[in-house]
Write a protein that holds these residues in place. Sequence first.
Motif, mmCIF file in Angstrom:
data_model
loop_
_atom_site.group_PDB
_atom_site.id
_atom_site.type_symbol
_atom_site.label_atom_id
_atom_site.label_comp_id
_atom_site.label_asym_id
_atom_site.label_seq_id
_atom_site.Cartn_x
_atom_site.Cartn_y
_atom_site.Cartn_z
ATOM 1 N N SER A 151 95.631 13.777 -21.983
ATOM 2 C CA SER A 151 95.618 12.723 -23.005
ATOM 3 C C SER A 151 96.242 11.435 -22.467
ATOM 4 O O SER A 151 95.927 10.356 -22.930
ATOM 5 N N ILE A 152 97.127 11.553 -21.481
ATOM 6 C CA ILE A 152 97.753 10.356 -20.924
ATOM 7 C C ILE A 152 96.892 9.747 -19.818
ATOM 8 O O ILE A 152 96.695 8.536 -19.744
ATOM 9 N N THR A 153 96.341 10.614 -18.971
ATOM 10 C CA THR A 153 95.620 10.098 -17.804
ATOM 11 C C THR A 153 94.143 9.852 -18.092
ATOM 12 O O THR A 153 93.492 9.090 -17.394
ATOM 13 N N GLY A 154 93.621 10.492 -19.135
ATOM 14 C CA GLY A 154 92.189 10.393 -19.391
ATOM 15 C C GLY A 154 91.428 11.322 -18.468
ATOM 16 O O GLY A 154 91.972 11.785 -17.454
ATOM 17 N N ALA A 172 92.155 7.128 -21.229
ATOM 18 C CA ALA A 172 93.574 7.331 -20.962
ATOM 19 C C ALA A 172 94.386 6.865 -22.155
ATOM 20 O O ALA A 172 94.106 5.816 -22.732
ATOM 21 N N GLY A 173 95.367 7.653 -22.562
ATOM 22 C CA GLY A 173 96.240 7.260 -23.671
ATOM 23 C C GLY A 173 95.712 7.676 -25.031
ATOM 24 O O GLY A 173 96.249 7.267 -26.052
ATOM 25 N N VAL A 174 94.657 8.488 -25.069
ATOM 26 C CA VAL A 174 94.073 8.904 -26.350
ATOM 27 C C VAL A 174 95.140 9.607 -27.194
ATOM 28 O O VAL A 174 96.025 10.285 -26.667
ATOM 29 N N ARG A 175 95.065 9.399 -28.508
ATOM 30 C CA ARG A 175 96.076 10.003 -29.384
ATOM 31 C C ARG A 175 95.543 11.250 -30.058
ATOM 32 O O ARG A 175 94.341 11.384 -30.257
ATOM 33 N N LEU A 238 106.725 12.368 -14.374
ATOM 34 C CA LEU A 238 106.061 11.892 -15.584
ATOM 35 C C LEU A 238 104.571 12.203 -15.502
ATOM 36 O O LEU A 238 104.050 12.449 -14.406
ATOM 37 N N PRO A 239 103.871 12.201 -16.616
ATOM 38 C CA PRO A 239 102.434 12.505 -16.600
ATOM 39 C C PRO A 239 101.666 11.569 -15.658
ATOM 40 O O PRO A 239 100.668 11.971 -15.071
ATOM 41 N N THR A 240 102.152 10.355 -15.525
ATOM 42 C CA THR A 240 101.423 9.401 -14.685
ATOM 43 C C THR A 240 101.901 9.439 -13.238
ATOM 44 O O THR A 240 101.478 8.633 -12.425
ATOM 45 N N GLY A 241 102.799 10.367 -12.923
ATOM 46 C CA GLY A 241 103.322 10.470 -11.560
ATOM 47 C C GLY A 241 104.837 10.441 -11.575
ATOM 48 O O GLY A 241 105.452 10.062 -12.563
ATOM 49 N N SER A 242 105.424 10.850 -10.460
ATOM 50 C CA SER A 242 106.884 10.895 -10.409
ATOM 51 C C SER A 242 107.428 9.505 -10.135
ATOM 52 O O SER A 242 106.852 8.740 -9.361
ATOM 53 N N VAL A 243 108.530 9.184 -10.782
ATOM 54 C CA VAL A 243 109.190 7.909 -10.503
ATOM 55 C C VAL A 243 110.651 8.208 -10.241
ATOM 56 O O VAL A 243 111.203 9.188 -10.742
ATOM 57 N N ARG A 266 97.600 1.836 -23.118
ATOM 58 C CA ARG A 266 97.122 1.389 -24.435
ATOM 59 C C ARG A 266 95.648 1.030 -24.423
ATOM 60 O O ARG A 266 95.075 0.791 -25.456
ATOM 61 N N GLY A 267 95.035 0.941 -23.273
ATOM 62 C CA GLY A 267 93.622 0.582 -23.254
ATOM 63 C C GLY A 267 93.413 -0.898 -23.024
ATOM 64 O O GLY A 267 92.300 -1.352 -22.753
#
Lengths: 310, 111
Positions: A151-154, A172-175, A238-243, A266-267
């Motif tokens: 849901s975060i990455t699409g 990406a970012g779908v709720r 994190l879902p989008t990668g490690s930071v 957010r699109g």
Amino acid sequence: MTARNPYEVLGVKPEASEEEIRAAYRKLAKKNHPDLNPGNKEAEARFKEIAAAYDIVSDKEKRARFDRGEIDASGAERPEHAYERYRGFAEGAPGERYEFHSAEGMAPEDMDDLFAFFRGARGGAAAGERGGLKLRGADLHFSLTIDFLTSITGARQQLSLTDRTLEVTIPAGVRDGQILRLKGQGARGINGGPNGDALIEIRVAPHPFFRREGDDIHLDLPVTLAEAVLGGKVTVPLPTGSVSMTIPAHSNTGRVLRLKGKGAPRGDGSSGDAFATLKVVLPEGGDPELAKFLRDWAPKHPYDPWRGMT
Amino acid sequence: MIGFDAVLRLIGDLQAEELRRWIAERWVRPESDPQGYVFHEVDVARVRLIRELRYELAIDEEALPVVLGLLDQVYSLRRHLARLHAAIDEQPPELRAALRARLGEEKGGVG
């Protein structure tokens, strides 16, 4: 059915003035007039009752007789209207004499289109359209459950239907609960009408570590005692990668650190934030040296965590 | 079909001058022939309706055309809807079922 008390019907007191009675009648009659409420049998029945009640109490003599008890509420019931009401004609072909044309004034434009459709139909359908009414196919509803990370990455995902497979592009970012519309993927149109759409409701399965709040992602971040006291750099998955993130020295459990722009996309190119809530974790199984240190440790600045709770 | 005077006699409590004004305003639209106006049943009923709107419901002549315009729209729509309904009734069962489903009336089961 026994007639109700006419004052009750009109909602006025028995001592109401003629003016009050007239006003009450008008108010009720406007609401229930059968020609203003075509197709509403209830309004017609109510209107008759109102008219009969008004007939009694608007007539000085009848009202006096009713008040004296000489006639009952139905005693002077007005004979049924001997003529047929306007709507009896207006609903049928005779009413076409008063067909509404926008030239008369007030039809909004979309209404014009609506009438044009009927006028066209009346003139005889064009040869190619004789096969019957063209209808758009129905929309079909599906639901698709995806995991939190997707849901975060699409992603692109397949949705298998009985007769075909739909390729669904998950933004990406779908709720959770968001509905994706696939144009033309619904039920087939009838008589050459356009297809309906497929409406896919997205369900996001909960994640053991991450929570979504709006466009932000929240997580509990375990840190060691040393990281909490001394501070240091940690890696946050994190879902989008490690930071990597710096924990300030002396960070207690419950401290919230923000990772700007690391939330859900957010699109529009921007993203929400990620919030890590620190959770100090003691060594598993205990640590004899740590225990010994604490036994020997006499703090120069004793502190009382209960302060403020009493 | 009846003439102007007959309408006045039939309705009662309505002045010739007033009815003439209603016709001039095109609120009532009787046909005319060399002898004068010819009122169909629908016209007579409409005169009655306007009289009720004016005097029983106290709608003044400023507001009356608005009310009549809206009423004409409602009845036009209802006539068209009735025709649409009749047309749908003549369609094959598959199409009728699709329409019912689209309009959300399927809950009642086989009707």
